[in-house]
Design an enzyme around this catalytic site. Structure first.
Site, PDB file in Angstrom:
ATOM      1  N   PRO A  96       0.829  -1.212   0.000  1.00 24.46           N
ATOM      2  CA  PRO A  96       0.000   0.000   0.000  1.00 24.46           C
ATOM      3  C   PRO A  96       0.855   1.250   0.000  1.00 24.46           C
ATOM      4  O   PRO A  96       1.969   1.259   0.522  1.00 24.46           O
ATOM      5  CB  PRO A  96      -0.800  -0.124   1.308  1.00 24.46           C
ATOM      6  CG  PRO A  96       0.064  -0.956   2.198  1.00 24.46           C
ATOM      7  CD  PRO A  96       0.763  -1.929   1.289  1.00 24.46           C
ATOM      8  N   ASP A  97       0.313   2.323  -0.605  1.00 25.60           N
ATOM      9  CA  ASP A  97       0.986   3.606  -0.460  1.00 25.60           C
ATOM     10  C   ASP A  97       0.582   4.198   0.894  1.00 25.60           C
ATOM     11  O   ASP A  97      -0.074   3.550   1.697  1.00 25.60           O
ATOM     12  CB  ASP A  97       0.655   4.536  -1.623  1.00 25.60           C
ATOM     13  CG  ASP A  97      -0.820   4.923  -1.688  1.00 25.60           C
ATOM     14  OD1 ASP A  97      -1.559   4.661  -0.715  1.00 25.60           O
ATOM     15  OD2 ASP A  97      -1.231   5.492  -2.709  1.00 25.60           O
ATOM     16  N   PHE A  98       0.984   5.415   1.153  1.00 27.68           N
ATOM     17  CA  PHE A  98       0.725   5.989   2.466  1.00 27.68           C
ATOM     18  C   PHE A  98      -0.547   6.811   2.534  1.00 27.68           C
ATOM     19  O   PHE A  98      -1.230   6.796   3.547  1.00 27.68           O
ATOM     20  CB  PHE A  98       1.923   6.863   2.896  1.00 27.68           C
ATOM     21  CG  PHE A  98       3.026   6.064   3.531  1.00 27.68           C
ATOM     22  CD1 PHE A  98       3.264   6.127   4.890  1.00 27.68           C
ATOM     23  CD2 PHE A  98       3.810   5.219   2.764  1.00 27.68           C
ATOM     24  CE1 PHE A  98       4.268   5.370   5.475  1.00 27.68           C
ATOM     25  CE2 PHE A  98       4.819   4.462   3.334  1.00 27.68           C
ATOM     26  CZ  PHE A  98       5.048   4.540   4.706  1.00 27.68           C
ATOM     27  N   ARG A  99      -0.880   7.530   1.463  1.00 29.24           N
ATOM     28  CA  ARG A  99      -1.878   8.581   1.598  1.00 29.24           C
ATOM     29  C   ARG A  99      -3.199   8.344   0.882  1.00 29.24           C
ATOM     30  O   ARG A  99      -4.099   9.165   0.986  1.00 29.24           O
ATOM     31  CB  ARG A  99      -1.272   9.913   1.121  1.00 29.24           C
ATOM     32  CG  ARG A  99      -0.157  10.380   2.044  1.00 29.24           C
ATOM     33  CD  ARG A  99       0.551  11.625   1.514  1.00 29.24           C
ATOM     34  NE  ARG A  99       1.564  12.080   2.444  1.00 29.24           N
ATOM     35  CZ  ARG A  99       2.788  11.571   2.541  1.00 29.24           C
ATOM     36  NH1 ARG A  99       3.149  10.589   1.741  1.00 29.24           N
ATOM     37  NH2 ARG A  99       3.650  12.018   3.427  1.00 29.24           N
ATOM     38  N   ASN A 170      11.016   5.127  -1.998  1.00 26.58           N
ATOM     39  CA  ASN A 170      10.551   3.859  -1.442  1.00 26.58           C
ATOM     40  C   ASN A 170      11.606   3.200  -0.552  1.00 26.58           C
ATOM     41  O   ASN A 170      12.802   3.363  -0.760  1.00 26.58           O
ATOM     42  CB  ASN A 170      10.142   2.910  -2.561  1.00 26.58           C
ATOM     43  CG  ASN A 170       8.998   3.472  -3.377  1.00 26.58           C
ATOM     44  OD1 ASN A 170       8.249   4.320  -2.900  1.00 26.58           O
ATOM     45  ND2 ASN A 170       8.869   3.035  -4.617  1.00 26.58           N
ATOM     46  N   ASP A 172      11.134  -0.256   0.134  1.00 26.42           N
ATOM     47  CA  ASP A 172      10.799  -1.673  -0.001  1.00 26.42           C
ATOM     48  C   ASP A 172      11.897  -2.511  -0.647  1.00 26.42           C
ATOM     49  O   ASP A 172      11.766  -3.726  -0.757  1.00 26.42           O
ATOM     50  CB  ASP A 172       9.496  -1.848  -0.790  1.00 26.42           C
ATOM     51  CG  ASP A 172       9.492  -1.111  -2.124  1.00 26.42           C
ATOM     52  OD1 ASP A 172      10.562  -1.039  -2.779  1.00 26.42           O
ATOM     53  OD2 ASP A 172       8.431  -0.606  -2.520  1.00 26.42           O
ATOM     54  N   HIS A 189      14.770   8.262   1.017  1.00 26.87           N
ATOM     55  CA  HIS A 189      14.154   8.114   2.332  1.00 26.87           C
ATOM     56  C   HIS A 189      14.670   6.885   3.074  1.00 26.87           C
ATOM     57  O   HIS A 189      14.009   6.348   3.959  1.00 26.87           O
ATOM     58  CB  HIS A 189      12.627   8.068   2.204  1.00 26.87           C
ATOM     59  CG  HIS A 189      12.051   9.352   1.701  1.00 26.87           C
ATOM     60  ND1 HIS A 189      10.733   9.513   1.346  1.00 26.87           N
ATOM     61  CD2 HIS A 189      12.632  10.561   1.488  1.00 26.87           C
ATOM     62  CE1 HIS A 189      10.520  10.754   0.933  1.00 26.87           C
ATOM     63  NE2 HIS A 189      11.663  11.404   1.010  1.00 26.87           N
TER      64      HIS A 189
END
Length: 365
Positions: A96-99, A170, A172, A189
């Site tokens: 999933p993305d965050f927003r 990302n 991941d 990040h």
């Protein structure tokens, strides 16, 4: 696990109110002319002092379309492609993305009893309450997902000698799984690939496998040397971005001759500002479900700016493909004559990943 939570600072937007119409009947035309002269002076001043142009420009693509971008990639002008990517390139892998409303990560953290969703990625909160973060990490841990079509398209850019660097929000590690090496990447990040003890006096480094073993044993990872917490090297709120991010962008962006932005809302700074770091003659392609990264109102009013312009009469280098990142990459690969090669690469690499997983499960049984 994608789109890590670096400090979320949207650019402040400034607006300039339009002058009210002069109701007095006194020389309104003269006042308007004076205002136009002053605005032209401001445009020229900024243009001369900051190197920013105004007015229309000659198009740098023969057509502001995906077809135009494909022809540009095939031309001698395209040798140093930079990709900027966010969580949207990993959602088709099941991460999933965050927003996103309802489906985004922040919308589904109630079970962790957090004071607010972002607390799970606050460094101060983590040091006091690490349990929610490691419970979430167990659900979304790298190694449980396969790279997407988009990841392998970036790999193809590398294999064909076109990729200068991939700048990723990302965490991941799917870019690495897809075949990019450390030198091909700027993980803006941070990453799960390595971890460190949080103690300033220790800072012992740990591997991905070490961290995975602790997390799936339902243990809070503690340093073998000093017993402090061990945290994956992702950037939490309250932490600085990696130094490599700042040193690399100084080398890469002046040399960039095509910028491809994929799967990011461009809301998180300083990553979002990178779109304005390339030359004014560098084409920019956005592959995303919606348009983003456009010029703010003040810069647009003054007639220049680093934000993207897809639709105005002054648009001359920016192209938006609206859809999923995988669909956009397949469409571009098709125009480049790479589609079959890309599909075969995805199939081949996924088969290798599945075979490796079977061997590991068999050896663990």
């Amino acid at each position: 696990m994608s789109d890590p939570p670096a400090p979320d600072k949207k650019d402040e937007e400034a607006t300039i109110a339009e002058p009210e119409e002069d109701q007095s009947g006194d020389s309104s035309d003269e006042g308007g002319a004076t205002g136009d002269t002053e605005m032209e002076f401001l445009r020229n001043l900024f243009s001369q002092t900051l190197g920013l142009g105004s007015g229309s420009r000659e198009k740098v693509l023969d057509e502001l379309s995906l077809e135009g971008v494909a022809r540009y990639i095939q031309s001698p002008a395209s040798k140093n492609v930079i990709c900027m990517v966010g969580a949207g390139i990993s959602t088709s892998a099941g991460i999933p993305d965050f927003r996103s409303p309802d489906t985004g990560l922040y919308a589904n953290l109630q079970k962790y009893n957090l004071p607010y969703p972002e607390a799970i990625f606050q460094i101060d909160y983590f040091k006091k309450h690490p349990e929610p973060f490691f419970a979430l990490a167990r659900e979304l841990y790298p190694g449980q997902f396969k790279p997407t079509v988009c990841h392998y398209f970036i790999r193809m850019l590398k294999d064909k000698g076109l990729l200068r660097r991939c700048y990723s929000q990302n965490i991941d590690t799917l870019e690495r799984v897809a075949g990019l090496q450390g030198d091909d990447l700027v993980e803006a990040h941070g990453t799960f690939y390595t971890s460190h003890c949080v103690s300033f006096l220790c800072r012992k480094e740990y591997t991905l496998d070490w961290m995975k073993e602790k997390i799936f044993a339902d243990e809070i990872p503690k340093c073998d040397k000093c017993s402090s917490l061990v945290k994956p090297d992702i950037v939490f709120f309250g932490e600085n971005l990696p130094a490599r991010f700042f040193t690399s962008l100084q080398m890469d962006f002046p040399r960039c001759d095509l910028l491809i932005i994929m799967g990011t809302s461009l809301q998180v700074q300083p990553f979002a500002s990178l779109v304005g770091k390339v030359s004014a003659r560098t084409p920019r392609l956005l592959i995303n479900k919606e348009k983003t990264g456009q010029s703010d109102s003040l810069m647009g009013f003054l007639g220049f700016g680093g934000g993207m312009d897809f639709d105005s009469e002054k648009a001359y280098r920016d192209v938006a493909y609206l859809g999923t990142c995988d669909d956009g990459c397949l469409a571009l690969a098709d125009l480049l004559g790479w589609k079959t090669e890309l599909e075969e690469l995805v199939k081949q690499e996924h088969t290798l990943i599945d075979s490796k997983d079977k061997r590991e499960k068999a050896s663990a049984a």
